[in-house]
Design a protein around this motif. Structure first.
Motif, PDB file in Angstrom:
ATOM      1  N   THR A 183      14.887 -97.678  10.397  1.00  0.00           N
ATOM      2  CA  THR A 183      15.887 -98.345   9.565  1.00  0.00           C
ATOM      3  C   THR A 183      16.967 -97.381   9.091  1.00  0.00           C
ATOM      4  O   THR A 183      18.157 -97.688   9.169  1.00  0.00           O
ATOM      5  N   GLU A 227      11.318-105.437   2.912  1.00  0.00           N
ATOM      6  CA  GLU A 227      12.634-104.997   2.433  1.00  0.00           C
ATOM      7  C   GLU A 227      13.359-104.189   3.508  1.00  0.00           C
ATOM      8  O   GLU A 227      14.574-104.326   3.677  1.00  0.00           O
ATOM      9  N   HIS A 268      13.062-104.652   6.704  1.00  0.00           N
ATOM     10  CA  HIS A 268      13.544-105.661   7.654  1.00  0.00           C
ATOM     11  C   HIS A 268      14.805-106.344   7.115  1.00  0.00           C
ATOM     12  O   HIS A 268      15.734-106.611   7.888  1.00  0.00           O
ATOM     13  N   ARG A 269      14.824-106.606   5.816  1.00  0.00           N
ATOM     14  CA  ARG A 269      16.018-107.212   5.215  1.00  0.00           C
ATOM     15  C   ARG A 269      17.221-106.268   5.336  1.00  0.00           C
ATOM     16  O   ARG A 269      18.324-106.699   5.647  1.00  0.00           O
ATOM     17  N   ILE A 270      16.995-104.991   5.099  1.00  0.00           N
ATOM     18  CA  ILE A 270      18.071-103.992   5.238  1.00  0.00           C
ATOM     19  C   ILE A 270      18.569-103.984   6.684  1.00  0.00           C
ATOM     20  O   ILE A 270      19.783-103.946   6.911  1.00  0.00           O
ATOM     21  N   ASP A 271      17.642-104.028   7.629  1.00  0.00           N
ATOM     22  CA  ASP A 271      18.018-104.057   9.057  1.00  0.00           C
ATOM     23  C   ASP A 271      18.957-105.210   9.361  1.00  0.00           C
ATOM     24  O   ASP A 271      19.810-105.108  10.230  1.00  0.00           O
ATOM     25  N   HIS A 272      18.750-106.337   8.672  1.00  0.00           N
ATOM     26  CA  HIS A 272      19.535-107.538   8.949  1.00  0.00           C
ATOM     27  C   HIS A 272      20.700-107.720   7.971  1.00  0.00           C
ATOM     28  O   HIS A 272      21.329-108.774   7.941  1.00  0.00           O
ATOM     29  N   GLY A 273      20.960-106.700   7.147  1.00  0.00           N
ATOM     30  CA  GLY A 273      22.108-106.750   6.247  1.00  0.00           C
ATOM     31  C   GLY A 273      21.925-107.640   5.033  1.00  0.00           C
ATOM     32  O   GLY A 273      22.889-107.998   4.376  1.00  0.00           O
ATOM     33  N   ILE A 274      20.693-107.969   4.696  1.00  0.00           N
ATOM     34  CA  ILE A 274      20.408-108.798   3.519  1.00  0.00           C
ATOM     35  C   ILE A 274      19.981-107.837   2.396  1.00  0.00           C
ATOM     36  O   ILE A 274      18.823-107.456   2.305  1.00  0.00           O
ATOM     37  N   LEU A 275      20.945-107.446   1.572  1.00  0.00           N
ATOM     38  CA  LEU A 275      20.689-106.359   0.637  1.00  0.00           C
ATOM     39  C   LEU A 275      20.318-106.811  -0.768  1.00  0.00           C
ATOM     40  O   LEU A 275      20.056-105.992  -1.619  1.00  0.00           O
TER      41      LEU A 275
END
Length: 151
Positions: free
Chosen positions: A103, A141, A143-150
């Motif tokens: 990540t 979290e 995985h969320r960062i990977d998908h730009g969901i911060l």
């Protein structure tokens, strides 16, 4: 093998960490392989690898694994298989560090992120590493960062 973090050694550190994590990749990719190695017990070398990769002190790693420091030291010095529960915890932590490297692109950046309060999880990621559920929260979290969901 101990490495020290400087900008000049960052690529070398990434390579060392990647090499240390490589033997565990087959377990990360297959739940059946993961369960098999957990039930059979990881080798005590996995603790040494985790200690090296995480850069944690023995005291901090023992705390995360719900061990005393002397017990951790005994595991580190005795070449035998770990218990099922300890194997599971160690394997999940190794997988988390692998994901953190992926990540952030840098183990140093991931290590800087771990002690910082994260609004997405409402805690410092480091404070959640003492349980499988906490590790899963941190993994989600990432995985969320990977998908730009911060948030």
């Amino acid at each position: 093998m101990k490495y020290y973090e400087t900008e000049d050694t960052a690529p070398q550190q990434q390579s060392i960490v990647a090499e240390m994590l490589a033997p565990y990749h087959s377990y990360f990719k297959s739940p059946v392989n993961k369960l098999s190695v957990i039930k059979g017990g990881l080798s005590s070398k996995s603790l040494s690898d985790l200690l090296e990769i995480s850069g944690s002190t023995r005291f901090d790693l023992a705390k995360n694994l719900d061990l005393t420091e002397p017990t951790l030291r005994k595991h580190l010095s005795a070449p035998k298989e770990l218990s099922t529960s300890l194997s599971e915890h160690v394997l999940f932590l190794l997988e988390l560090y692998d994901k953190g490297l992926d990540t952030f692109g840098s183990i140093q950046e991931f290590k800087k992120w771990l002690p910082e309060y994260n609004i997405g999880i409402g805690a410092k990621p480091n404070d959640l590493l003492d349980s499988i559920t906490g590790i899963n929260i941190v993994m989600n979290e990432l995985h969320r960062i990977d998908h730009g969901i911060l948030a």
